[in-house]
Design a protein around this motif. Structure first.
Motif, PDB file in Angstrom:
ATOM      1  N   LEU A 117      10.460  68.604   5.308  1.00  0.00           N
ATOM      2  CA  LEU A 117       9.226  67.832   5.209  1.00  0.00           C
ATOM      3  C   LEU A 117       8.024  68.717   4.873  1.00  0.00           C
ATOM      4  N   LYS A 118       7.955  69.873   5.514  1.00  0.00           N
ATOM      5  CA  LYS A 118       6.786  70.736   5.342  1.00  0.00           C
ATOM      6  C   LYS A 118       6.693  71.310   3.935  1.00  0.00           C
ATOM      7  N   THR A 119       7.851  71.659   3.348  1.00  0.00           N
ATOM      8  CA  THR A 119       7.830  72.304   2.034  1.00  0.00           C
ATOM      9  C   THR A 119       7.231  71.406   0.955  1.00  0.00           C
ATOM     10  N   PRO A 120       7.735  70.182   0.743  1.00  0.00           N
ATOM     11  CA  PRO A 120       7.128  69.348  -0.306  1.00  0.00           C
ATOM     12  C   PRO A 120       5.691  68.943  -0.009  1.00  0.00           C
ATOM     13  N   ILE A 121       5.383  68.753   1.287  1.00  0.00           N
ATOM     14  CA  ILE A 121       4.000  68.409   1.639  1.00  0.00           C
ATOM     15  C   ILE A 121       3.060  69.558   1.281  1.00  0.00           C
ATOM     16  N   ALA A 122       3.483  70.789   1.594  1.00  0.00           N
ATOM     17  CA  ALA A 122       2.658  71.962   1.291  1.00  0.00           C
ATOM     18  C   ALA A 122       2.480  72.135  -0.225  1.00  0.00           C
ATOM     19  N   VAL A 123       3.569  71.942  -0.974  1.00  0.00           N
ATOM     20  CA  VAL A 123       3.491  72.084  -2.437  1.00  0.00           C
ATOM     21  C   VAL A 123       2.583  71.019  -3.033  1.00  0.00           C
ATOM     22  N   ALA A 124       2.767  69.763  -2.592  1.00  0.00           N
ATOM     23  CA  ALA A 124       1.939  68.669  -3.111  1.00  0.00           C
ATOM     24  C   ALA A 124       0.464  68.886  -2.769  1.00  0.00           C
ATOM     25  N   LYS A 125       0.198  69.333  -1.542  1.00  0.00           N
ATOM     26  CA  LYS A 125      -1.185  69.577  -1.118  1.00  0.00           C
ATOM     27  C   LYS A 125      -1.820  70.682  -1.954  1.00  0.00           C
ATOM     28  N   LEU A 126      -1.070  71.759  -2.180  1.00  0.00           N
ATOM     29  CA  LEU A 126      -1.588  72.876  -2.977  1.00  0.00           C
ATOM     30  C   LEU A 126      -1.876  72.437  -4.410  1.00  0.00           C
ATOM     31  N   ASN A 127      -0.987  71.646  -4.996  1.00  0.00           N
ATOM     32  CA  ASN A 127      -1.192  71.180  -6.368  1.00  0.00           C
ATOM     33  C   ASN A 127      -2.425  70.292  -6.480  1.00  0.00           C
ATOM     34  N   LEU A 128      -2.589  69.378  -5.507  1.00  0.00           N
ATOM     35  CA  LEU A 128      -3.740  68.473  -5.539  1.00  0.00           C
ATOM     36  C   LEU A 128      -5.053  69.239  -5.320  1.00  0.00           C
ATOM     37  N   GLU A 129      -5.038  70.216  -4.424  1.00  0.00           N
ATOM     38  CA  GLU A 129      -6.236  71.038  -4.204  1.00  0.00           C
ATOM     39  C   GLU A 129      -6.595  71.833  -5.464  1.00  0.00           C
ATOM     40  N   THR A 130      -5.571  72.298  -6.153  1.00  0.00           N
ATOM     41  CA  THR A 130      -5.801  73.033  -7.408  1.00  0.00           C
ATOM     42  C   THR A 130      -6.446  72.129  -8.448  1.00  0.00           C
ATOM     43  N   LEU A 131      -5.965  70.897  -8.537  1.00  0.00           N
ATOM     44  CA  LEU A 131      -6.531  69.947  -9.496  1.00  0.00           C
ATOM     45  C   LEU A 131      -7.986  69.612  -9.168  1.00  0.00           C
ATOM     46  N   LEU A 132      -8.313  69.550  -7.888  1.00  0.00           N
ATOM     47  CA  LEU A 132      -9.680  69.220  -7.484  1.00  0.00           C
ATOM     48  C   LEU A 132     -10.658  70.384  -7.695  1.00  0.00           C
ATOM     49  N   LYS A 133     -10.191  71.601  -7.453  1.00  0.00           N
ATOM     50  CA  LYS A 133     -11.089  72.758  -7.463  1.00  0.00           C
ATOM     51  C   LYS A 133     -11.260  73.387  -8.848  1.00  0.00           C
ATOM     52  N   HIS A 134     -10.289  73.172  -9.724  1.00  0.00           N
ATOM     53  CA  HIS A 134     -10.333  73.862 -11.015  1.00  0.00           C
ATOM     54  C   HIS A 134     -10.278  72.874 -12.175  1.00  0.00           C
ATOM     55  N   GLN A 135     -10.963  73.239 -13.231  1.00  0.00           N
ATOM     56  CA  GLN A 135     -10.915  72.466 -14.466  1.00  0.00           C
ATOM     57  C   GLN A 135      -9.771  72.996 -15.323  1.00  0.00           C
ATOM     58  N   LEU A 136      -8.689  72.275 -15.337  1.00  0.00           N
ATOM     59  CA  LEU A 136      -7.491  72.711 -16.061  1.00  0.00           C
ATOM     60  C   LEU A 136      -7.303  71.895 -17.326  1.00  0.00           C
ATOM     61  N   ASP A 137      -6.624  72.509 -18.279  1.00  0.00           N
ATOM     62  CA  ASP A 137      -6.317  71.756 -19.504  1.00  0.00           C
ATOM     63  C   ASP A 137      -5.237  70.714 -19.208  1.00  0.00           C
ATOM     64  N   ASP A 138      -5.044  69.806 -20.140  1.00  0.00           N
ATOM     65  CA  ASP A 138      -4.124  68.684 -19.927  1.00  0.00           C
ATOM     66  C   ASP A 138      -2.686  69.139 -19.670  1.00  0.00           C
ATOM     67  N   GLN A 139      -2.260  70.187 -20.324  1.00  0.00           N
ATOM     68  CA  GLN A 139      -0.886  70.658 -20.152  1.00  0.00           C
ATOM     69  C   GLN A 139      -0.634  71.126 -18.728  1.00  0.00           C
ATOM     70  N   LYS A 140      -1.597  71.917 -18.182  1.00  0.00           N
ATOM     71  CA  LYS A 140      -1.443  72.411 -16.812  1.00  0.00           C
ATOM     72  C   LYS A 140      -1.563  71.273 -15.799  1.00  0.00           C
ATOM     73  N   LYS A 141      -2.484  70.306 -16.102  1.00  0.00           N
ATOM     74  CA  LYS A 141      -2.617  69.156 -15.206  1.00  0.00           C
ATOM     75  C   LYS A 141      -1.320  68.369 -15.131  1.00  0.00           C
ATOM     76  N   ASN A 142      -0.756  68.120 -16.303  1.00  0.00           N
ATOM     77  CA  ASN A 142       0.495  67.346 -16.339  1.00  0.00           C
ATOM     78  C   ASN A 142       1.619  68.077 -15.624  1.00  0.00           C
ATOM     79  N   LYS A 143       1.634  69.420 -15.738  1.00  0.00           N
ATOM     80  CA  LYS A 143       2.671  70.195 -15.062  1.00  0.00           C
ATOM     81  C   LYS A 143       2.535  70.088 -13.547  1.00  0.00           C
TER      82      LYS A 143
END
Length: 324
Positions: A117-143
């Protein structure tokens, strides 16, 4: 904590064996004591006989016969009590060992679920925080979104396994039987894994237009768990093969991998609840021990059989045979 638990288990086992040995020794002691008393009583009665008595011989034989009957009675009762004691001790020992084993498996299961449970939650949280804090191009966002969706699917699969396993075992799940296109179901499930793991080598040989009467959700879980198991335990460079074909009046689903395989003495055990191959302290593969147990339960509820055989040159083949 672990050392303390082992110490308590050792003391309990020691007390159990001590009491069992004491009971058996007491039973043997009382048998010899009663037998000795019977012999003494017979000797006393014989000594009280008068030699000149015309019925001396018949009385003597009667006393001896009575002594033999008493000895046979004591022996029979002793053996009966001994057998009952040993049988009772055996069943108590087996029940306690089974309970201890189940408790240990449940503890390992809880640790595994917590990690899963902790592993996917941590990965999903990190990805969402990255999307909020950084302006990424569409390719990185989609990844990042794709990775987050993958982890969410893992959580959904885990939740389904736990929930459905509990419901099936408790008899609370109502199987919705309907005619389904099993070929499409298997193809769709395998395609999802191909999309998730495009770098792997996939071999599919799925016969088209095969229909099966069953529960779509349960059959979906069955296929997903078998393919997930192959992905989990086979090298990333190894091929995973999925086959679906009819053989007479039997519909056969096979998932083959090129992993380390399963020892012969554990081929049946892998379908037990919470059972996982290897040592809990050194195992690196993820899992909860519910996947294959759930596969066996779903197969049984669909009047199917599931077995595992060796693959050549390495790995294993899981085969589910449905009666049409």
């Amino acid at each position: 904590m672990k050392a303390s638990r082992k110490s308590r288990l050792f003391l309990a086992s020691l007390a159990y064996w001590f009491l069992l040995v004491y009971i058996v020794a007491a039973l043997v002691f009382w048998f010899f004591e009663l037998n000795q008393q019977s012999d003494q009583m017979a000797s006393y009665k014989i000594s009280a006989l008068i030699l000149d008595d015309p019925d001396y011989l018949s009385k003597y034989e009667k006393i001896q016969d009575e002594r033999k009957r008493k000895s046979a009675q004591f022996l029979g009762e002793g053996i009966t009590f001994l057998v009952l004691t040993l049988l009772g001790a055996f069943y108590v020992y087996r029940a306690v060992r089974k309970q201890i084993k189940l408790q240990q498996q449940q503890q390992h299961f809880m640790m595994a679920v917590t990690h899963e449970l902790k592993t996917p939650i941590a990965v999903a949280k990190l990805n969402l925080e990255t999307l909020l804090k950084h302006q990424l191009d569409d390719q990185k966002k989609n990844k990042l979104l794709s990775m987050t969706l993958e982890e969410t699917n893992r959580l959904n699969t885990l939740a389904n396994n736990i929930l459905v396993s509990s419901q099936l075992e408790g008899g609370r799940y109502r199987i919705a039987r309907e005619e389904i296109d099993f070929s499409s179901l298997v193809q769709s499930a395998v395609q999802d894994f191909i999309n998730r793991f495009p770098a792997r080598k996939w071999i599919t040989n799925i016969q088209a237009d095969t229909e099966l009467n069953g529960d779509p959700l349960l059959l979906q879980i069955l296929v997903n768990n078998l393919v997930e198991n192959a992905v989990k335990y086979s090298p990333k460079t190894a091929a995973i093969e999925c086959r679906l074909f009819t053989k007479g009046k039997t519909l056969v689903l096979q998932v083959a991998d090129e992993g380390p395989g399963i020892p012969d003495n554990e081929k049946n055990k892998v379908f037990e609840k919470f059972y996982r191959i290897g040592n809990e302290n050194t195992r690196t593969a993820k899992g909860t021990g519910l996947g294959l147990f759930l596969c066996r339960k779903i197969a049984e509820d669909h009047r199917a059989t599931i077995r595992v055989t060796d693959n050549t040159p390495t790995g294993c083949i899981f085969t589910v045979s449905f009666t049409l």
